[in-house]
Write a protein that holds these residues in place. Sequence first.
Motif, PDB file in Angstrom:
ATOM      1  N   ALA A 300       0.837  -1.205   0.000  1.00 47.84           N
ATOM      2  CA  ALA A 300       0.000   0.000   0.000  1.00 47.84           C
ATOM      3  C   ALA A 300       0.871   1.255   0.000  1.00 47.84           C
ATOM      4  O   ALA A 300       0.587   2.234  -0.705  1.00 47.84           O
ATOM      5  CB  ALA A 300      -0.922  -0.014   1.221  1.00 47.84           C
ATOM      6  N   ALA A 301       1.954   1.219   0.788  1.00 45.81           N
ATOM      7  CA  ALA A 301       2.860   2.368   0.838  1.00 45.81           C
ATOM      8  C   ALA A 301       3.558   2.577  -0.501  1.00 45.81           C
ATOM      9  O   ALA A 301       3.734   3.712  -0.957  1.00 45.81           O
ATOM     10  CB  ALA A 301       3.893   2.171   1.945  1.00 45.81           C
ATOM     11  N   GLY A 306       4.421   5.440  -5.530  1.00 46.27           N
ATOM     12  CA  GLY A 306       4.479   5.411  -6.993  1.00 46.27           C
ATOM     13  C   GLY A 306       3.482   6.360  -7.622  1.00 46.27           C
ATOM     14  O   GLY A 306       3.770   6.999  -8.645  1.00 46.27           O
ATOM     15  N   GLY A 307       2.298   6.459  -7.008  1.00 44.96           N
ATOM     16  CA  GLY A 307       1.291   7.380  -7.521  1.00 44.96           C
ATOM     17  C   GLY A 307       1.716   8.828  -7.421  1.00 44.96           C
ATOM     18  O   GLY A 307       1.314   9.668  -8.236  1.00 44.96           O
ATOM     19  N   ARG A 311       2.749  10.732 -10.852  1.00 44.83           N
ATOM     20  CA  ARG A 311       1.370  11.221 -11.017  1.00 44.83           C
ATOM     21  C   ARG A 311       1.103  11.557 -12.484  1.00 44.83           C
ATOM     22  O   ARG A 311      -0.028  11.459 -12.962  1.00 44.83           O
ATOM     23  CB  ARG A 311       1.135  12.437 -10.126  1.00 44.83           C
ATOM     24  N   ASP A 312       2.163  11.964 -13.177  1.00 42.68           N
ATOM     25  CA  ASP A 312       2.121  12.125 -14.628  1.00 42.68           C
ATOM     26  C   ASP A 312       3.148  11.159 -15.209  1.00 42.68           C
ATOM     27  O   ASP A 312       4.339  11.282 -14.904  1.00 42.68           O
ATOM     28  CB  ASP A 312       2.472  13.554 -15.033  1.00 42.68           C
ATOM     29  N   PRO A 313       2.724  10.186 -16.006  1.00 44.30           N
ATOM     30  CA  PRO A 313       3.684   9.200 -16.534  1.00 44.30           C
ATOM     31  C   PRO A 313       4.787   9.871 -17.338  1.00 44.30           C
ATOM     32  O   PRO A 313       4.592  10.938 -17.922  1.00 44.30           O
ATOM     33  CB  PRO A 313       2.812   8.311 -17.429  1.00 44.30           C
ATOM     34  N   ILE A 314       5.949   9.238 -17.326  1.00 47.74           N
ATOM     35  CA  ILE A 314       7.026   9.684 -18.194  1.00 47.74           C
ATOM     36  C   ILE A 314       7.179   8.651 -19.302  1.00 47.74           C
ATOM     37  O   ILE A 314       6.673   7.528 -19.184  1.00 47.74           O
ATOM     38  CB  ILE A 314       8.348   9.875 -17.427  1.00 47.74           C
ATOM     39  N   LEU A 315       7.855   9.006 -20.343  1.00 52.03           N
ATOM     40  CA  LEU A 315       7.973   8.114 -21.493  1.00 52.03           C
ATOM     41  C   LEU A 315       8.578   6.774 -21.076  1.00 52.03           C
ATOM     42  O   LEU A 315       9.663   6.719 -20.517  1.00 52.03           O
ATOM     43  CB  LEU A 315       8.858   8.776 -22.562  1.00 52.03           C
ATOM     44  N   GLY A 316       7.826   5.717 -21.311  1.00 53.96           N
ATOM     45  CA  GLY A 316       8.321   4.373 -21.018  1.00 53.96           C
ATOM     46  C   GLY A 316       8.152   3.925 -19.585  1.00 53.96           C
ATOM     47  O   GLY A 316       8.646   2.838 -19.218  1.00 53.96           O
ATOM     48  N   TYR A 317       7.442   4.726 -18.755  1.00 52.78           N
ATOM     49  CA  TYR A 317       7.321   4.348 -17.339  1.00 52.78           C
ATOM     50  C   TYR A 317       6.052   4.971 -16.755  1.00 52.78           C
ATOM     51  O   TYR A 317       5.738   6.137 -17.014  1.00 52.78           O
ATOM     52  CB  TYR A 317       8.541   4.843 -16.555  1.00 52.78           C
ATOM     53  N   GLU A 320       1.536   2.351 -12.830  1.00 54.57           N
ATOM     54  CA  GLU A 320       1.037   0.969 -12.907  1.00 54.57           C
ATOM     55  C   GLU A 320       2.188  -0.009 -13.094  1.00 54.57           C
ATOM     56  O   GLU A 320       2.226  -1.070 -12.461  1.00 54.57           O
ATOM     57  CB  GLU A 320       0.046   0.829 -14.060  1.00 54.57           C
ATOM     58  N   ALA A 321       3.162   0.358 -13.938  1.00 60.63           N
ATOM     59  CA  ALA A 321       4.326  -0.503 -14.143  1.00 60.63           C
ATOM     60  C   ALA A 321       5.159  -0.582 -12.874  1.00 60.63           C
ATOM     61  O   ALA A 321       5.654  -1.655 -12.503  1.00 60.63           O
ATOM     62  CB  ALA A 321       5.172   0.032 -15.297  1.00 60.63           C
ATOM     63  N   HIS A 322       5.301   0.535 -12.195  1.00 56.06           N
ATOM     64  CA  HIS A 322       6.080   0.584 -10.956  1.00 56.06           C
ATOM     65  C   HIS A 322       5.456  -0.318  -9.896  1.00 56.06           C
ATOM     66  O   HIS A 322       6.153  -1.126  -9.262  1.00 56.06           O
ATOM     67  CB  HIS A 322       6.149   2.029 -10.453  1.00 56.06           C
TER      68      HIS A 322
END
Length: 382
Positions: A300-301, A306-307, A311-317, A320-322
């Motif tokens: 949960a932590a 990660g959220g 909060r704004d995805p970066i290219l390739g990451y 959700e993947a994290h």
Amino acid sequence: MFNWDDPLAEKPATDKVDNELLPPMQQAANELDTPEPSTASVGELPLNAKAVNADDKRVVNGLADINQLAPFKYPWAWNYFLNANKNHWTPLDINMAQDVHDYRHKLTLEERHVYENVLSYLTTSDILAMRNIGLAVMEKMTAPELQIYQARQVYEEALHTWTYQHCIETIGLDQSEIYNRYRVVPEIYQKIQLANKRLDTVMRSDIDLRDKDELENFVMSYAFFAGIFEGCWFYNGFSPIFALQRRGLMKGTGEQLQYIMRDEVMHASFGIRVCRQIIKEENVKLDPKKIQEMFEEADAAEATYGGYILRDPILGYSKEAHHGQFRFTANRRAKQLGFEEPFPGAEATLPWLDEQANMRKEKNFFETKVTEYQTGGGLKWD
């Protein structure tokens, strides 16, 4: 005579002075320099002395002489120490010039947010890891071959902290803002708080590992730090920077973290093996419900953290993947500890991440030839 003002200064050539006329601190120093007359014969042994039997050694609650290294009961622990010393490096070995340019001219605002907050979390985390091993764990080990590797581990955690500071300083980030961020950003503080709670339960002066409940709590705390804190949070925590590195950005920082990751793989591997050894030797029975709760709390932590950083995805990451990679890694660490998988069915969302730890070839720092890099990344986890 020891120079209390400058320990590295050469001993001055002075005439003999009455010791009673000197300041108290200097008198004490002089007295330490004066050998006491010996009252024991050469080679005299303490009463009831006997040779150390390796079978008397235990990870905790051992009966053998803690000051005598060999014969080994845990030769694998000595091998960890030998291998760790092949990994020596410092952050000054890696060129960071391109990172300064990348940060100022190439990173997007979202990528800067990721970079800064990953460093904000890591700067505090490695100090926590250092305190856990150096202050809470090491003193409870009763076999010196275990303590010797852990002493190296304490040094490596300090080295990692230096590395983050070097990155922060080189890039020109506001140190006060970066270092204090974990205290004012709840999403980062939540992970630090979980670790601090575990640490506080085993850093008490009155802890007695002969007590069943105390021993179980100690093993749970050690399993948390080895399996989750270092085995998952660190292992997964470097991946946003690695994602930038894979795109040719912040390559110096990425290389720094690769060397740190290889150290951390060994730390987690060693800690997991020690936990399993304690469970076996002391016949520890851990509550499966408490183990599941420990992993779910950490999950949960990590999802919250990660959220925030993504909060704004970066290219390739993405977040959700994290998060998905954390669950996959947590299952691996749980199995290595001998526990049930906390997140059945979790799949690797960053299949390239293991390459960062398992890569056996590394370009020499100052040469172009490829050399064998001795690393714990290729260690077996059994």
